[in-house]
Design an enzyme around this catalytic site. Structure first.
Site, PDB file in Angstrom:
ATOM      1  N   LYS A  82       0.743  -1.307  -0.103  1.00 48.76           N
ATOM      2  CA  LYS A  82       0.006  -0.040  -0.044  1.00 48.76           C
ATOM      3  C   LYS A  82       0.861   1.074  -0.039  1.00 48.76           C
ATOM      4  CE  LYS A  82      -0.826   0.312   5.126  1.00 48.76           C
ATOM      5  NZ  LYS A  82      -0.393   1.510   5.488  1.00 48.76           N
ATOM      6  N   ASP A  83       2.151   1.165   0.165  1.00 48.70           N
ATOM      7  CA  ASP A  83       3.014   2.208   0.353  1.00 48.70           C
ATOM      8  C   ASP A  83       3.547   2.499  -0.946  1.00 48.70           C
ATOM      9  OD1 ASP A  83       2.645   2.867   3.086  1.00 48.70           O
ATOM     10  OD2 ASP A  83       4.229   1.553   3.704  1.00 48.70           O
ATOM     11  N   ARG A 130      -7.682   8.372   3.431  1.00 55.48           N
ATOM     12  CA  ARG A 130      -8.851   7.504   2.978  1.00 55.48           C
ATOM     13  C   ARG A 130      -9.743   7.086   4.355  1.00 55.48           C
ATOM     14  NH1 ARG A 130      -8.867   2.309   4.093  1.00 55.48           N
ATOM     15  NH2 ARG A 130      -6.852   2.295   4.845  1.00 55.48           N
ATOM     16  N   ARG A 131      -9.231   6.681   5.301  1.00 51.14           N
ATOM     17  CA  ARG A 131      -9.936   6.195   6.533  1.00 51.14           C
ATOM     18  C   ARG A 131     -10.664   7.362   7.043  1.00 51.14           C
ATOM     19  NH1 ARG A 131      -4.539   3.325   8.704  1.00 51.14           N
ATOM     20  NH2 ARG A 131      -4.953   1.256   8.084  1.00 51.14           N
ATOM     21  N   ARG A 148       0.704  10.175  13.387  1.00 49.21           N
ATOM     22  CA  ARG A 148       2.004   9.786  12.678  1.00 49.21           C
ATOM     23  C   ARG A 148       2.738   9.037  13.604  1.00 49.21           C
ATOM     24  NH1 ARG A 148       4.620  12.091   8.512  1.00 49.21           N
ATOM     25  NH2 ARG A 148       5.622  10.123   8.637  1.00 49.21           N
ATOM     26  N   ARG A 154       1.977   4.730  17.970  1.00 51.55           N
ATOM     27  CA  ARG A 154       0.570   4.940  17.740  1.00 51.55           C
ATOM     28  C   ARG A 154      -0.328   4.457  19.035  1.00 51.55           C
ATOM     29  NH1 ARG A 154      -0.782   4.822  11.263  1.00 51.55           N
ATOM     30  NH2 ARG A 154       1.520   5.431  10.667  1.00 51.55           N
ATOM     31  N   CYS A 241      -0.234   6.805  -2.278  1.00 51.46           N
ATOM     32  CA  CYS A 241      -0.895   6.475  -1.119  1.00 51.46           C
ATOM     33  C   CYS A 241      -1.375   7.296  -0.076  1.00 51.46           C
ATOM     34  CB  CYS A 241       0.183   5.567  -0.264  1.00 51.46           C
ATOM     35  SG  CYS A 241       1.693   6.337   0.522  1.00 51.46           S
TER      36      CYS A 241
END
Length: 309
Positions: A82-83, A130-131, A148, A154, A241
């Protein structure tokens, strides 16, 4: 003398776990081959105090690794797919895809809480536009903030009370042995994943048949078919991305179905469509789905928010 392969990887715990898994798979299948991990710091790793969307550019987590490959300082690289931008630099290919992990997003919060039962005004952290877009559409009452840092950072911020919940990829938590932190695996109908989410992409030089031969046993045909559709979709949209684009392909026998979306960051406008067809036409299905979304309003969203169509 054993044959040596140098594997370029980011330094994060997740990147090292993924790269170590590939190293172990290679060495188990090829007893005469030793794999050395080459740790590389990328632009995305250096800039931690700015939301990724504001950093700008594609390939924030891969560019320096690709440069190491092109300079001959490494023979292969392992990426979270996805990156990886849809376009690969000349001389390189992302062509080996091991079996995909669960592609969905995970909610990490207090036990028992779900996306639907989070209290009104709850603070939710995520680094993904996106989220953010899909969450704002589903739960406009929530306070959504940029988050981040690597996965450990996180989770620590959540545990320290800076957030009531955070959104992460199921795959990353599982690969780090942290699946017990997941309070809800969010259905793709609610949060459509990023293109390539849950899949690994192994990159190598196009003129290196020996490394391709060594990697061949790791390739999973079903995963390759699905990500071919997803990456063709992403390429047609010219998306990186850090753009609110989602896409997920599924295989059922020789049929492939795919869902895709384009959104604005505020979640006010989301264009979401489905397509299906023969698995052999995976790339065409992805491109056709992108064209349908562009015609249905996606082009205006991308042009307005990101300056391209």
């Amino acid at each position: 003398m054993p044959e040596r392969l140098r594997l370029a990887t980011r330094k994060s715990a997740l990147a090292l776990a993924q790269s170590t898994w590939v190293k172990e798979q290679i060495e188990a299948r090829w007893p005469g081959v030793e794999v050395e991990l080459v740790r590389v710091v990328t632009k995305g790793d250096k800039i931690l105090d700015v939301p990724l969307a504001k950093v700008g550019g594609k390939g924030l987590f891969v560019k320096e690794i690709e440069e190491a490959l092109l300079r001959g300082e490494a023979d292969l690289a392992v990426h979270s797919l996805k990156d990886v931008p849809a376009e690969t630099p000349e001389g390189l290919e992302v062509s080996v895809f091991p079996r995909r992990e669960d592609p969905r997003d995970a909610l990490v919060a207090r036990p028992g809480l779900t996306l639907e039962t989070l209290p009104e005004g709850a603070r939710v952290g995520t680094s993904s536009l996106r989220r953010m877009a899909q969450l704002r559409l589903r739960r406009p009452d929530l306070e959504i903030h940029s988050l981040r840092g690597n996965l450990d950072t996180r989770l620590r911020k959540l545990d320290e009370g800076a957030f009531d919940a955070i959104l992460l990829a199921v795959a990353g938590l599982r690969r780090l042995g942290l699946a017990d932190r997941i309070t809800e695996v969010v259905d793709a109908g609610v949060l459509l994943p990023a293109v390539g989410q849950g899949a690994l992409g192994i990159e190598l030089r196009s003129n290196d048949p020996r490394t391709r031969e060594i990697l061949a046993p790791l390739a999973d045909t079903a995963t390759a078919t699905c990500v071919r559709a997803e990456r063709a979709f992403l390429a047609r949209l010219e998306g990186g991305c850090q753009v609110p684009i989602g896409g997920l392909a599924r295989l059922d026998g020789d049929r492939l179905s795919m869902e895709g979306l384009v959104a604005d960051e505020a979640g006010r406008r989301i264009v979401r469509r489905n397509a299906e067809g023969p698995a052999a036409d995976a790339a065409r299905i992805g491109r056709d789905l992108a064209d349908e979304i562009l015609e249905a309003g996606g082009r205006e969203i991308l042009a307005e928010v990101y300056g391209h169509a």
